[in-house]
Design a protein around this motif. Sequence first.
Motif, PDB file in Angstrom:
ATOM      1  N   GLY A  16     -27.719  38.051  27.462  1.00 37.07           N
ATOM      2  CA  GLY A  16     -27.660  39.190  28.371  1.00 37.07           C
ATOM      3  C   GLY A  16     -28.864  40.100  28.257  1.00 37.07           C
ATOM      4  O   GLY A  16     -29.087  40.955  29.111  1.00 37.07           O
ATOM      5  N   ARG A  17     -29.643  39.958  27.144  1.00 35.80           N
ATOM      6  CA  ARG A  17     -30.889  40.725  26.977  1.00 35.80           C
ATOM      7  C   ARG A  17     -30.675  42.236  27.000  1.00 35.80           C
ATOM      8  O   ARG A  17     -31.493  42.991  27.499  1.00 35.80           O
ATOM      9  CB  ARG A  17     -31.906  40.362  28.066  1.00 35.80           C
ATOM     10  CG  ARG A  17     -32.315  38.893  28.120  1.00 35.80           C
ATOM     11  CD  ARG A  17     -33.125  38.565  26.870  1.00 35.80           C
ATOM     12  NE  ARG A  17     -33.928  37.367  27.047  1.00 35.80           N
ATOM     13  CZ  ARG A  17     -33.540  36.153  26.678  1.00 35.80           C
ATOM     14  NH1 ARG A  17     -32.341  35.969  26.142  1.00 35.80           N
ATOM     15  NH2 ARG A  17     -34.345  35.112  26.830  1.00 35.80           N
ATOM     16  N   ARG A  18     -29.552  42.698  26.405  1.00 34.59           N
ATOM     17  CA  ARG A  18     -29.299  44.140  26.324  1.00 34.59           C
ATOM     18  C   ARG A  18     -29.239  44.643  24.883  1.00 34.59           C
ATOM     19  O   ARG A  18     -29.247  45.851  24.651  1.00 34.59           O
ATOM     20  CB  ARG A  18     -27.992  44.499  27.041  1.00 34.59           C
ATOM     21  CG  ARG A  18     -28.064  44.297  28.548  1.00 34.59           C
ATOM     22  CD  ARG A  18     -26.740  44.609  29.224  1.00 34.59           C
ATOM     23  NE  ARG A  18     -26.831  44.440  30.658  1.00 34.59           N
ATOM     24  CZ  ARG A  18     -27.185  45.393  31.509  1.00 34.59           C
ATOM     25  NH1 ARG A  18     -27.480  46.604  31.038  1.00 34.59           N
ATOM     26  NH2 ARG A  18     -27.258  45.164  32.798  1.00 34.59           N
ATOM     27  N   LYS A  19     -29.160  43.741  23.929  1.00 36.28           N
ATOM     28  CA  LYS A  19     -29.095  44.099  22.516  1.00 36.28           C
ATOM     29  C   LYS A  19     -29.976  43.147  21.727  1.00 36.28           C
ATOM     30  O   LYS A  19     -30.214  42.001  22.131  1.00 36.28           O
ATOM     31  CB  LYS A  19     -27.654  43.990  21.986  1.00 36.28           C
ATOM     32  CG  LYS A  19     -26.657  44.936  22.640  1.00 36.28           C
ATOM     33  CD  LYS A  19     -26.812  46.349  22.098  1.00 36.28           C
ATOM     34  CE  LYS A  19     -25.730  47.266  22.668  1.00 36.28           C
ATOM     35  NZ  LYS A  19     -25.879  48.660  22.133  1.00 36.28           N
ATOM     36  N   ALA A  20     -30.449  43.621  20.582  1.00 40.51           N
ATOM     37  CA  ALA A  20     -31.222  42.760  19.694  1.00 40.51           C
ATOM     38  C   ALA A  20     -30.905  43.113  18.243  1.00 40.51           C
ATOM     39  O   ALA A  20     -30.653  44.279  17.917  1.00 40.51           O
ATOM     40  CB  ALA A  20     -32.715  42.906  19.953  1.00 40.51           C
ATOM     41  N   THR A  21     -30.899  42.095  17.407  1.00 38.87           N
ATOM     42  CA  THR A  21     -30.751  42.280  15.964  1.00 38.87           C
ATOM     43  C   THR A  21     -32.059  41.873  15.304  1.00 38.87           C
ATOM     44  O   THR A  21     -32.593  40.800  15.582  1.00 38.87           O
ATOM     45  CB  THR A  21     -29.601  41.425  15.404  1.00 38.87           C
ATOM     46  OG1 THR A  21     -28.376  41.825  16.016  1.00 38.87           O
ATOM     47  CG2 THR A  21     -29.485  41.601  13.899  1.00 38.87           C
ATOM     48  N   VAL A  22     -32.574  42.749  14.447  1.00 42.27           N
ATOM     49  CA  VAL A  22     -33.834  42.495  13.749  1.00 42.27           C
ATOM     50  C   VAL A  22     -33.537  42.376  12.258  1.00 42.27           C
ATOM     51  O   VAL A  22     -33.013  43.312  11.646  1.00 42.27           O
ATOM     52  CB  VAL A  22     -34.852  43.618  14.000  1.00 42.27           C
ATOM     53  CG1 VAL A  22     -36.152  43.337  13.252  1.00 42.27           C
ATOM     54  CG2 VAL A  22     -35.119  43.786  15.492  1.00 42.27           C
ATOM     55  N   VAL A  23     -33.852  41.220  11.683  1.00 34.79           N
ATOM     56  CA  VAL A  23     -33.633  40.981  10.255  1.00 34.79           C
ATOM     57  C   VAL A  23     -34.994  40.963   9.562  1.00 34.79           C
ATOM     58  O   VAL A  23     -35.804  40.060   9.783  1.00 34.79           O
ATOM     59  CB  VAL A  23     -32.898  39.649  10.002  1.00 34.79           C
ATOM     60  CG1 VAL A  23     -32.663  39.465   8.506  1.00 34.79           C
ATOM     61  CG2 VAL A  23     -31.579  39.611  10.764  1.00 34.79           C
ATOM     62  N   SER A  24     -35.254  41.976   8.749  1.00 41.58           N
ATOM     63  CA  SER A  24     -36.493  42.023   7.975  1.00 41.58           C
ATOM     64  C   SER A  24     -36.331  41.188   6.713  1.00 41.58           C
ATOM     65  O   SER A  24     -35.329  41.311   6.000  1.00 41.58           O
ATOM     66  CB  SER A  24     -36.829  43.464   7.590  1.00 41.58           C
ATOM     67  OG  SER A  24     -37.140  44.240   8.731  1.00 41.58           O
ATOM     68  N   ILE A  25     -37.313  40.328   6.447  1.00 40.76           N
ATOM     69  CA  ILE A  25     -37.293  39.487   5.246  1.00 40.76           C
ATOM     70  C   ILE A  25     -38.315  40.040   4.261  1.00 40.76           C
ATOM     71  O   ILE A  25     -39.516  40.048   4.561  1.00 40.76           O
ATOM     72  CB  ILE A  25     -37.633  38.024   5.586  1.00 40.76           C
ATOM     73  CG1 ILE A  25     -36.646  37.474   6.621  1.00 40.76           C
ATOM     74  CG2 ILE A  25     -37.602  37.172   4.320  1.00 40.76           C
ATOM     75  CD1 ILE A  25     -36.957  36.060   7.064  1.00 40.76           C
ATOM     76  N   PRO A  26     -37.870  40.542   3.103  1.00 42.10           N
ATOM     77  CA  PRO A  26     -38.843  41.042   2.116  1.00 42.10           C
ATOM     78  C   PRO A  26     -39.858  39.968   1.775  1.00 42.10           C
ATOM     79  O   PRO A  26     -39.508  38.806   1.558  1.00 42.10           O
ATOM     80  CB  PRO A  26     -37.963  41.392   0.905  1.00 42.10           C
ATOM     81  CG  PRO A  26     -36.602  41.660   1.495  1.00 42.10           C
ATOM     82  CD  PRO A  26     -36.477  40.706   2.645  1.00 42.10           C
ATOM     83  N   ARG A  27     -41.109  40.349   1.726  1.00 41.79           N
ATOM     84  CA  ARG A  27     -42.165  39.352   1.539  1.00 41.79           C
ATOM     85  C   ARG A  27     -42.089  38.680   0.179  1.00 41.79           C
ATOM     86  O   ARG A  27     -42.557  37.552   0.000  1.00 41.79           O
ATOM     87  CB  ARG A  27     -43.534  39.990   1.736  1.00 41.79           C
ATOM     88  CG  ARG A  27     -43.913  41.028   0.704  1.00 41.79           C
ATOM     89  CD  ARG A  27     -45.294  41.579   0.973  1.00 41.79           C
ATOM     90  NE  ARG A  27     -45.740  42.426  -0.123  1.00 41.79           N
ATOM     91  CZ  ARG A  27     -46.973  42.915  -0.215  1.00 41.79           C
ATOM     92  NH1 ARG A  27     -47.848  42.646   0.724  1.00 41.79           N
ATOM     93  NH2 ARG A  27     -47.313  43.669  -1.238  1.00 41.79           N
TER      94      ARG A  27
END
Length: 370
Positions: free
Chosen positions: A115-126
């Motif tokens: 639906g392109r109305r929400k996004a989840t961003v998962v940061s991966i510690p380097r």
Amino acid sequence: MADEATNGESGSPGTGDRGAARRRALRITAWVLSAVVLLGGAGLGYVWTKLDGNLRDIDIDAALGTDRPEDLDNGSTDILVLGSDSRKGANKKYGSAGQSGSRSDTAMIVHIHEGRRKATVVSIPRDTLVRRPACDRKDGEGTHPPARRAMFNESYKIGGPVCAVKTAEAVSGIRMDHYLEIDFTGFKELVDELGGVELTTEERIKDKKSRLDLPPGTHVLDGEQALGLVRTRHAIGNGSDLGRIHLQQAFLKALLDQVGEIGLFSDPGKLYGVADTATRALTTDSGLAGVKKLLDFSRSMREIGSEDLDMITLPVEYDPEDGNRVVPLKDKTRTVWDALRRDRPVPDSATEGSAGDQAREDSDEVLGGS
């Protein structure tokens, strides 16, 4: 949300206005590349060729072949986004003595929901220790064997974007649909071209290594300061990468909010400058190689504003064998990846009690929970 930076409570005065402004802002790429539409409409068709020529791309699909996770047809899209700390060219001054090569200084898996109305961003510690698959060397001279305890960011150093994508897929079990990379210098120049980004701090942030010194208060960060902020570790909490990640997430949201307020459309010349800077800073996979492809992709996400981003940090704990490294919490990490594979929100329980929780609290003290 486990590691979120918000800018006001729901229902507070003016929230609707801010929400509308954010939706008009879209994602930063949409605004940046809209310059092409305006200038093209003015009869400057050569702009397309000029900006296309700025972009660098890599055919990751061809390089990885068929040995990849299943491409789920559920309407979602997954993108590996890297900030590169290459020590080449203008980036040299950001390295320490004796450093060479390049690493993925910042790594995020961006999951755009159906639906392109929400996004989840998962940061991966380097510094996350992961099982790295075998990867071809960047110079084409042989193959690096698989490793059981390799830092996530080393994948980029030894095998470039292809190895970074291969490792992200091995860690998550999720096929990456696209790849985006921006380097230090490009990031700094883009912030300057936009006129800076506003951010408020509650405590002083001072870090000699990242060349940052911000007193408490509201600041319009220029490119150098913004780069210092997203790179600083030693000024936050225990100096680990986890505190820096929350600063990066807070800055990203501030950047998205800022773009909608600077009047780019009233100044086509400025629009072109931003588009030129952004495209010179980017490396993409072949599926996004081209201004038109990027613009079409960005337009498909026009409803996503900063308030629609669920930003979390991969649930990790400090490695018992090396306190300078972190390792994924298996059950919680599995919950994160399972949620994304099913195109569901990540439950709060997946990140509660992780090392990132304490880092988020330390960062919130500095940013006032912003």
